[in-house]
Design a protein around this motif. Structure first.
Motif, mmCIF file in Angstrom:
data_model
loop_
_atom_site.group_PDB
_atom_site.id
_atom_site.type_symbol
_atom_site.label_atom_id
_atom_site.label_comp_id
_atom_site.label_asym_id
_atom_site.label_seq_id
_atom_site.Cartn_x
_atom_site.Cartn_y
_atom_site.Cartn_z
ATOM 1 N N GLU A 115 0.834 -1.219 0.000
ATOM 2 C CA GLU A 115 0.000 0.000 0.000
ATOM 3 C C GLU A 115 0.859 1.256 0.000
ATOM 4 O OE1 GLU A 115 -2.129 -3.437 1.640
ATOM 5 O OE2 GLU A 115 -0.244 -2.452 2.203
ATOM 6 N N LEU A 116 1.904 1.253 0.826
ATOM 7 C CA LEU A 116 2.773 2.418 0.912
ATOM 8 C C LEU A 116 3.611 2.573 -0.352
ATOM 9 C CD1 LEU A 116 3.001 4.600 2.993
ATOM 10 C CD2 LEU A 116 4.847 3.331 4.109
ATOM 11 N N MET A 117 4.032 1.459 -0.917
ATOM 12 C CA MET A 117 4.799 1.511 -2.163
ATOM 13 C C MET A 117 3.946 2.100 -3.284
ATOM 14 S SD MET A 117 6.890 -2.110 -2.053
ATOM 15 C CE MET A 117 7.531 -1.889 -3.709
ATOM 16 N N ALA A 118 2.673 1.719 -3.325
ATOM 17 C CA ALA A 118 1.767 2.254 -4.349
ATOM 18 C C ALA A 118 1.531 3.745 -4.134
ATOM 19 C CB ALA A 118 0.444 1.492 -4.309
ATOM 20 N N ASP A 175 -0.426 21.938 -4.285
ATOM 21 C CA ASP A 175 -1.817 21.495 -4.143
ATOM 22 C C ASP A 175 -1.988 20.045 -4.589
ATOM 23 O OD1 ASP A 175 -2.775 23.777 -2.993
ATOM 24 O OD2 ASP A 175 -3.600 24.631 -4.839
ATOM 25 N N GLN A 176 -1.299 19.666 -5.653
ATOM 26 C CA GLN A 176 -1.419 18.288 -6.139
ATOM 27 C C GLN A 176 -0.881 17.298 -5.112
ATOM 28 O OE1 GLN A 176 0.662 18.499 -9.883
ATOM 29 N NE2 GLN A 176 -1.194 18.944 -11.040
ATOM 30 N N LEU A 177 0.279 17.584 -4.536
ATOM 31 C CA LEU A 177 0.856 16.678 -3.557
ATOM 32 C C LEU A 177 0.063 16.694 -2.251
ATOM 33 C CD1 LEU A 177 4.686 17.264 -4.136
ATOM 34 C CD2 LEU A 177 3.289 15.327 -4.872
ATOM 35 N N TRP A 178 -0.446 17.847 -1.880
ATOM 36 C CA TRP A 178 -1.294 17.943 -0.695
ATOM 37 C C TRP A 178 -2.518 17.031 -0.835
ATOM 38 C CZ3 TRP A 178 -1.215 20.945 3.897
ATOM 39 C CH2 TRP A 178 -2.417 20.951 4.624
ATOM 40 N N THR A 179 -3.131 17.050 -2.010
ATOM 41 C CA THR A 179 -4.321 16.237 -2.257
ATOM 42 C C THR A 179 -4.000 14.745 -2.157
ATOM 43 O OG1 THR A 179 -5.290 17.930 -3.687
ATOM 44 C CG2 THR A 179 -6.118 15.679 -3.934
ATOM 45 N N VAL A 180 -2.888 14.333 -2.757
ATOM 46 C CA VAL A 180 -2.498 12.924 -2.693
ATOM 47 C C VAL A 180 -2.168 12.531 -1.257
ATOM 48 C CG1 VAL A 180 -0.817 11.211 -3.464
ATOM 49 C CG2 VAL A 180 -1.635 12.933 -5.069
ATOM 50 N N GLN A 181 -1.404 13.373 -0.580
ATOM 51 C CA GLN A 181 -0.997 13.071 0.794
ATOM 52 C C GLN A 181 -2.205 13.005 1.730
ATOM 53 O OE1 GLN A 181 2.273 12.594 1.347
ATOM 54 N NE2 GLN A 181 2.544 12.618 3.560
ATOM 55 N N SER A 182 -3.171 13.870 1.526
ATOM 56 C CA SER A 182 -4.345 13.938 2.403
ATOM 57 C C SER A 182 -5.355 12.832 2.132
ATOM 58 C CB SER A 182 -5.041 15.300 2.237
ATOM 59 O OG SER A 182 -4.173 16.347 2.603
ATOM 60 N N ASN A 183 -5.530 12.486 0.860
ATOM 61 C CA ASN A 183 -6.618 11.582 0.480
ATOM 62 C C ASN A 183 -6.189 10.131 0.231
ATOM 63 O OD1 ASN A 183 -8.266 13.832 0.600
ATOM 64 N ND2 ASN A 183 -8.133 14.218 -1.605
ATOM 65 N N GLU A 184 -4.926 9.912 -0.047
ATOM 66 C CA GLU A 184 -4.515 8.571 -0.486
ATOM 67 C C GLU A 184 -3.461 7.931 0.409
ATOM 68 O OE1 GLU A 184 -4.001 8.009 -4.678
ATOM 69 O OE2 GLU A 184 -5.041 9.893 -5.144
ATOM 70 N N TYR A 185 -3.118 8.589 1.508
ATOM 71 C CA TYR A 185 -2.135 7.988 2.407
ATOM 72 C C TYR A 185 -2.720 6.704 3.002
ATOM 73 C CZ TYR A 185 2.079 8.030 5.288
ATOM 74 O OH TYR A 185 3.300 7.725 5.843
ATOM 75 N N PRO A 186 -1.974 5.597 2.962
ATOM 76 C CA PRO A 186 -2.514 4.305 3.435
ATOM 77 C C PRO A 186 -2.944 4.356 4.906
ATOM 78 C CG PRO A 186 -0.488 3.984 2.206
ATOM 79 C CD PRO A 186 -0.610 5.463 2.425
ATOM 80 N N LYS A 187 -4.068 3.749 5.172
ATOM 81 C CA LYS A 187 -4.551 3.638 6.549
ATOM 82 C C LYS A 187 -3.912 2.438 7.211
ATOM 83 C CE LYS A 187 -7.486 6.993 5.807
ATOM 84 N NZ LYS A 187 -7.274 8.341 6.397
ATOM 85 N N LYS A 188 -3.585 2.574 8.484
ATOM 86 C CA LYS A 188 -3.000 1.442 9.208
ATOM 87 C C LYS A 188 -4.088 0.475 9.658
ATOM 88 C CE LYS A 188 1.338 3.354 10.877
ATOM 89 N NZ LYS A 188 2.211 3.518 12.039
#
Length: 313
Positions: A61-64, A300-313
């Motif tokens: 998940e983190l690799m993706a 903004d693009q990286l913020w969106t990815v970091q906020s919405n797609e960071y893997p949940k533990k």
């Protein structure tokens, strides 16, 4: 062939097969590398931040997720007409990704962050005091450009005021007066590069890479919880008067950053406060003001990815 002859042939074949097998251990090589292969050098150099399980960094998940970050960076960089260097650091795991991360750019005012950190270190070491008064020397200290001192120059300023002005207002005169505490800008830059980056630079054309800047911000972030003076610098960066580049309507109030500008060199280095905070350092050299919207878009693009797609533990 007699029975004894057959037994002898079989034993001889097994012995030869064992010694020439590809599974035979090369003990000479094993001795040379013994004790080194248990923890590869690269793992040591990029060790995760505290409280992170090593297996987390290797999870699918983190690799993706990191692949998506890398894709976003690469695609956006391709859209810029000019030179770009970008580095991202996930402060939860310590994972670093770069595009042209070792490309050098004129540092401009991004150098004021490590300068402020070194001043804080000198105060904590007892070599300076925040209420020390530094005298303005027109020949050595005057410089056009950003800042507020230039509008009403006073005979002297406290060290604390100069540090605040150098970050909050990106004040060039304040920067030069802080350089004076090291014996001038050349001595200050020499000490700065040696201390934070373990390297030298051309003092008349001080350069940073995006990875250099990320390394400095990582020190600031990791030590601010135990170093009140670094926390103060971080607060100055959050309260800068420059509401642009990494500070967008999306990130407003949630980014500590320091811009740098000189001709076509337009940079920003910052720490972004998502649920999983990250460092972003962007250096550009392009046409007119093209770097400004480019930095905002990438942020903004990286913020969106970091906020919405960071893997949940």
């Amino acid at each position: 062939m007699t029975l004894y002859g057959m037994i002898f042939s079989i034993c001889f074949f097994l012995i030869v097969s064992f010694f020439f097998s590809t599974h035979t251990v090369d003990y000479a090589n094993e001795t040379e590398t013994s004790g080194k292969n248990n923890v590869p050098v690269k793992k040591i150099a990029s060790a995760p931040v505290k409280d992170t399980e090593p297996s987390d960094e290797e999870s699918p998940e983190l690799m993706a997720f990191y692949h998506k970050i890398e894709q976003t960076m690469t695609a956006t960089v391709k859209s810029f007409n000019g030179d770009v260097g970008v580095t991202y650091v996930d402060l939860t795991t310590g994972k670093q990704l770069s595009v042209n991360g070792t490309k050098e750019f004129y540092s401009a005012s991004t150098i004021k962050v490590p300068l402020a950190m070194m001043i804080a270190d000198k105060v904590q070491a007892g070599n300076l005091k925040w209420d020390d008064q530094l005298t303005f020397n027109e020949k050595e200290d005057y410089e056009d450009g950003t800042g507020i001192i230039i509008n009403n120059i006073q005979p002297s300023y406290s060290l604390r005021t100069l540090q605040e002005y150098s970050i909050t207002y990106s004040d060039n005169i304040a920067k030069n007066m802080l350089y004076d505490t090291f014996g001038g800008d050349v001595a200050a830059k020499k000490a700065l590069y040696a201390h934070f980056l373990q390297k030298e630079t051309d003092w008349d054309d001080a350069k940073f890479t995006s990875e250099d800047a990320a390394k400095i911000l990582k020190i600031l972030f990791e030590e601010k919880s135990s170093n009140q003076e670094y926390q103060t610098i971080y607060n100055y960066m959050k309260n800068t008067v420059f509401h642009e580049r990494m500070e967008t309507p999306t990130t407003s109030g949630k980014v500590a950053h320091k811009i740098g500008s000189y001709a076509g060199f337009l940079h920003d280095i910052g720490i972004l406060e998502t649920e999983h905070p990250f460092i972003l350092t962007v250096f550009t050299n392009g046409e007119t003001d093209a770097g400004i919207p480019f930095i905002s878009t990438l942020t903004d693009q990286l913020w969106t990815v970091q906020s919405n797609e960071y893997p949940k533990k």
